[in-house]
Design an enzyme around this catalytic site. Structure first.
Site, PDB file in Angstrom:
ATOM      1  N   CYS A   1       0.921  -1.127   0.043  1.00 52.69           N
ATOM      2  CA  CYS A   1      -0.034  -0.013  -0.034  1.00 52.69           C
ATOM      3  C   CYS A   1       0.927   1.043   0.200  1.00 52.69           C
ATOM      4  O   CYS A   1       1.770   1.030   0.662  1.00 52.69           O
ATOM      5  CB  CYS A   1      -0.745   0.030   1.193  1.00 52.69           C
ATOM      6  SG  CYS A   1      -2.004   1.502   1.267  1.00 52.69           S
TER       7      CYS A   1
ATOM      8  N   GLN B   1     -21.036  -1.799  13.147  1.00 58.27           N
ATOM      9  CA  GLN B   1     -19.965  -2.626  12.905  1.00 58.27           C
ATOM     10  C   GLN B   1     -19.288  -2.299  11.667  1.00 58.27           C
ATOM     11  O   GLN B   1     -19.867  -2.432  10.723  1.00 58.27           O
ATOM     12  CB  GLN B   1     -20.147  -4.019  13.391  1.00 58.27           C
ATOM     13  CG  GLN B   1     -20.744  -4.134  14.741  1.00 58.27           C
ATOM     14  CD  GLN B   1     -19.766  -4.033  15.747  1.00 58.27           C
ATOM     15  OE1 GLN B   1     -18.657  -3.825  15.725  1.00 58.27           O
ATOM     16  NE2 GLN B   1     -20.364  -4.430  17.079  1.00 58.27           N
TER      17      GLN B   1
ATOM     18  N   TYR C   1     -26.168  -0.841  25.388  1.00 57.31           N
ATOM     19  CA  TYR C   1     -25.246  -0.124  24.398  1.00 57.31           C
ATOM     20  C   TYR C   1     -25.712  -0.682  22.963  1.00 57.31           C
ATOM     21  O   TYR C   1     -24.861  -1.469  22.475  1.00 57.31           O
ATOM     22  CB  TYR C   1     -23.777  -0.175  24.425  1.00 57.31           C
ATOM     23  CG  TYR C   1     -23.018   0.232  25.690  1.00 57.31           C
ATOM     24  CD1 TYR C   1     -22.771   1.709  25.948  1.00 57.31           C
ATOM     25  CD2 TYR C   1     -22.985  -0.576  27.032  1.00 57.31           C
ATOM     26  CE1 TYR C   1     -22.410   2.113  27.139  1.00 57.31           C
ATOM     27  CE2 TYR C   1     -22.659  -0.332  28.176  1.00 57.31           C
ATOM     28  CZ  TYR C   1     -22.246   1.042  28.185  1.00 57.31           C
ATOM     29  OH  TYR C   1     -21.541   1.607  29.458  1.00 57.31           O
TER      30      TYR C   1
ATOM     31  N   ASP D   1     -21.950  -4.042  25.291  1.00 55.49           N
ATOM     32  CA  ASP D   1     -21.094  -3.774  24.062  1.00 55.49           C
ATOM     33  C   ASP D   1     -20.475  -2.297  24.083  1.00 55.49           C
ATOM     34  O   ASP D   1     -21.016  -1.408  23.338  1.00 55.49           O
ATOM     35  CB  ASP D   1     -21.704  -3.979  22.621  1.00 55.49           C
ATOM     36  CG  ASP D   1     -20.916  -3.997  21.600  1.00 55.49           C
ATOM     37  OD1 ASP D   1     -19.965  -3.645  21.817  1.00 55.49           O
ATOM     38  OD2 ASP D   1     -21.415  -4.232  20.400  1.00 55.49           O
TER      39      ASP D   1
ATOM     40  N   CYS E   1     -14.199  -3.961  22.045  1.00 55.29           N
ATOM     41  CA  CYS E   1     -13.331  -3.667  20.792  1.00 55.29           C
ATOM     42  C   CYS E   1     -11.993  -3.305  21.467  1.00 55.29           C
ATOM     43  O   CYS E   1     -11.206  -2.637  20.677  1.00 55.29           O
ATOM     44  CB  CYS E   1     -13.886  -2.612  20.066  1.00 55.29           C
ATOM     45  SG  CYS E   1     -14.320  -1.203  20.849  1.00 55.29           S
TER      46      CYS E   1
HETATM   47  C1  LIG Z   1     -19.471  -0.358  20.229  1.00 53.50           C
HETATM   48  S1  LIG Z   1     -21.038   0.296  20.048  1.00 53.50           S
HETATM   49  C2  LIG Z   1     -21.978  -1.139  19.963  1.00 53.50           C
HETATM   50  C3  LIG Z   1     -23.602  -1.131  19.103  1.00 53.50           C
HETATM   51  C4  LIG Z   1     -24.161  -2.305  18.916  1.00 53.50           C
HETATM   52  N1  LIG Z   1     -23.936  -3.310  19.902  1.00 53.50           N
HETATM   53  C5  LIG Z   1     -23.784  -2.850  17.622  1.00 53.50           C
HETATM   54  O1  LIG Z   1     -23.044  -3.809  17.536  1.00 53.50           O
HETATM   55  O2  LIG Z   1     -24.000  -2.274  16.678  1.00 53.50           O
HETATM   56  C6  LIG Z   1     -21.384   1.127  21.384  1.00 53.50           C
HETATM   57  C7  LIG Z   1     -22.676   2.271  21.366  1.00 53.50           C
HETATM   58  O3  LIG Z   1     -22.882   2.298  22.739  1.00 53.50           O
HETATM   59  C8  LIG Z   1     -23.714   3.710  22.582  1.00 53.50           C
HETATM   60  N2  LIG Z   1     -23.180   4.478  23.718  1.00 53.50           N
HETATM   61  C9  LIG Z   1     -21.936   5.101  23.989  1.00 53.50           C
HETATM   62  N3  LIG Z   1     -21.979   5.578  25.338  1.00 53.50           N
HETATM   63  C10 LIG Z   1     -23.392   5.205  25.835  1.00 53.50           C
HETATM   64  C11 LIG Z   1     -23.838   5.518  27.068  1.00 53.50           C
HETATM   65  N4  LIG Z   1     -23.222   6.031  28.118  1.00 53.50           N
HETATM   66  N5  LIG Z   1     -25.012   5.089  27.490  1.00 53.50           N
HETATM   67  C12 LIG Z   1     -25.856   4.517  26.418  1.00 53.50           C
HETATM   68  N6  LIG Z   1     -25.387   4.291  25.237  1.00 53.50           N
HETATM   69  C13 LIG Z   1     -24.084   4.526  24.819  1.00 53.50           C
HETATM   70  C14 LIG Z   1     -23.125   4.572  21.222  1.00 53.50           C
HETATM   71  O4  LIG Z   1     -24.001   5.497  20.662  1.00 53.50           O
HETATM   72  C15 LIG Z   1     -23.139   3.096  20.449  1.00 53.50           C
HETATM   73  O5  LIG Z   1     -24.184   2.894  19.574  1.00 53.50           O
END
Ligand SMILES: C[S@@+](CC[C@H](N)C(=O)[O-])C[C@H]1O[C@@H](n2cnc3c(N)ncnc32)[C@H](O)[C@@H]1O
Length: 421
Positions: free
Chosen positions: A42, A255, A284, A352, A379
């Site tokens: 790359c 994701q 989440y 998550d 992650c």
């Molecule tokens: C890693 S993503 C996981 C989303 C989902 N499980 C997926 O696989 O698509 C984390 C999610 O947590 C939400 N989030 C972050 N901080 C938060 C909080 N304090 N309370 C509720 N949701 C939160 C974010 O908006 C995001 O959608």
């Protein structure tokens, strides 16, 4: 984890006859065939912060990441009985990224766009990418050349002037749809409208369903602002995966690797076991890719998420998939949302969280709830192991499954099963 290394070996230099990397507006150069597991050349590897392992064979990369996780687990006294399972490697380690979030800048030659050099805000102007979905790379490069043609004022970070800050993009491999977001300092500007219209017309035949403007007026490292507005087409992307239909907006989390995410979600369900009639909280939840699968498997699901667009899209998908009776989406912060969901009694929990992991008050609440089973998707192995060590006062950490959601980078996803001791 592993340190980035340069990959300019004679083995992976561009071969004679390979097209040189394109300038603005040209189609991206194809650097390797899909499915390639060998090291990949790359032109940006090293200075670009996008990948760290393009110079390795993919199988060696997965083995290295899994070994690093195993060593971290073994170094944690509270996790001595936890099993680290075989990693789930990707069948396709290239061109997998279905979501794009790229800053714009300027050089003497005009607009630039690409990832930051690690630890800086200096943009490595992109010509090609081995992990991004090719359509997104093409849209991005065309947005850069159109910005020059249409004289779009590019955001100047130090002066806090100009308009175009970032381009967001996502594709849905299951439906072939694509959606673009233009993050701007000020909304409603004619040059941004012209850029949106030109992109929409050019890429509509290739699946682009809409262009959205997101306004971020702040001096901040956060990419997106609070307000989004449709400029062309429709603002909601529809995806079909695993027999379900999902909806997502440009600022909600997705994701980045659709195939590996499907493997990850299947692993969550396997670890949870029989779900029929159980009340499960998906904390989440985003727009609901896990929650909808839990409901389809027979669980009664409370999905908690603070992004209101994701909550709205998740609730609409519950209706569309005929799962409304078994699901409720709550727009709430994780701690308050879990308290609410738990007041009706819950049997199992899925969390998550973002990279920073769980806050201690939330861990205290989880330890106090009469939960039998919990699955923690992460992650970031560092914050994950920190949190597992705290959760281990109430739960046995049974098994950790590494999932390679981010091939060719140093990142690794982990899914962990915990059971009440
Ligand atoms: C890693 S993503 C996981 C989303 C989902 N499980 C997926 O696989 O698509 C984390 C999610 O947590 C939400 N989030 C972050 N901080 C938060 C909080 N304090 N309370 C509720 N949701 C939160 C974010 O908006 C995001 O959608």
């Amino acid at each position: 984890m592993a340190k980035p290394r340069r990959n300019r070996t004679s083995k992976n230099r561009p071969h004679p006859g390979q097209r040189s990397a394109p300038g603005a507006g040209q189609a991206p150069v194809e650097m390797a065939r899909p499915g390639t597991r060998e090291p990949v050349f790359c032109p940006h590897f090293g200075p670009c912060g996008g990948c760290q392992h393009l110079d390795m064979h993919y199988d060696a990369e997965v083995a290295r990441k899994a070994r690093a996780l195993e060593e971290m687990v073994r170094a944690e006294p509270g996790l001595k009985d936890a099993r680290v399972l075989e990693p789930l490697a990707a069948a396709e380690p290239l061109f997998y990224r279905i979501a794009l979030k790229v800053p714009f800048g300027t050089s003497q030659l005009g607009p630039t766009c690409g990832f930051f050099r690690p630890g800086t805000h200096s943009i490595v102007d992109l010509r090609a990418c081995a992990i991004q979905h090719p359509l997104l790379t093409e849209i991005l490069l065309r947005a850069r050349s159109l910005s020059a043609e249409l004289r779009v004022p590019i955001y100047q970070e130090y002066r806090h002037s100009g308009l175009l800050r970032h381009l967001l993009g996502r594709v849905a491999p299951g439906t072939g749809q694509a959606l673009v977001g233009l993050v701007v300092r000020k909304g409603g500007a004619p040059p941004i409208r012209r850029l949106a219209q030109a992109l929409f017309e050019e890429f509509r035949p290739r699946g682009l369903i809409g262009v959205v403007e997101n306004v971020n007026p702040e001096r901040t490292n956060l990419v997106a602002g609070e307000r989004s507005k449709r400029l062309c087409g429709t603002p909601i992307l529809v995806e079909e995966q695993d027999g379900l239909r999902f909806r997502s907006s440009i600022t909600s989390f997705v994701q980045v690797n659709a195939a590996q995410a499907a493997a990850l979600f299947a692993e969550v369900l396997r670890q949870l076991g029989d779900l029929a009639g159980r009340h499960v909280c998906d904390l989440y939840s985003g727009f609901g890719p896990i929650a909808l699968r839990l409901a389809r498997a027979g669980a009664l699901v409370s999905a908690i998420e603070r992004n209101r667009e994701a909550v709205r899209d998740g609730a609409a998908a519950a209706d569309e998939n005929g799962l409304r009776e078994r699901m409720r989406f709550l727009a709430a912060d994780a701690l308050a949302g879990l308290r609410r969901a738990a007041s009706g009694g819950i049997d199992a929990l899925v969390v998550d969280p973002p990279r920073r992991g769980l806050q201690e008050p939330l861990i205290d609440l989880i330890c106090d709830l009469p939960l039998h089973r919990m699955v923690y998707v992460s992650c970031n192995p560092e914050t994950h192991l920190r949190d597992l060590a705290l959760l281990a006062r109430a739960f046995d950490v049974v098994e950790l499954r590494p999932v390679d959601l981010f091939p060719r980078t140093a990142h690794l996803e982990v899914v962990t099963l915990l059971e009440r001791r």
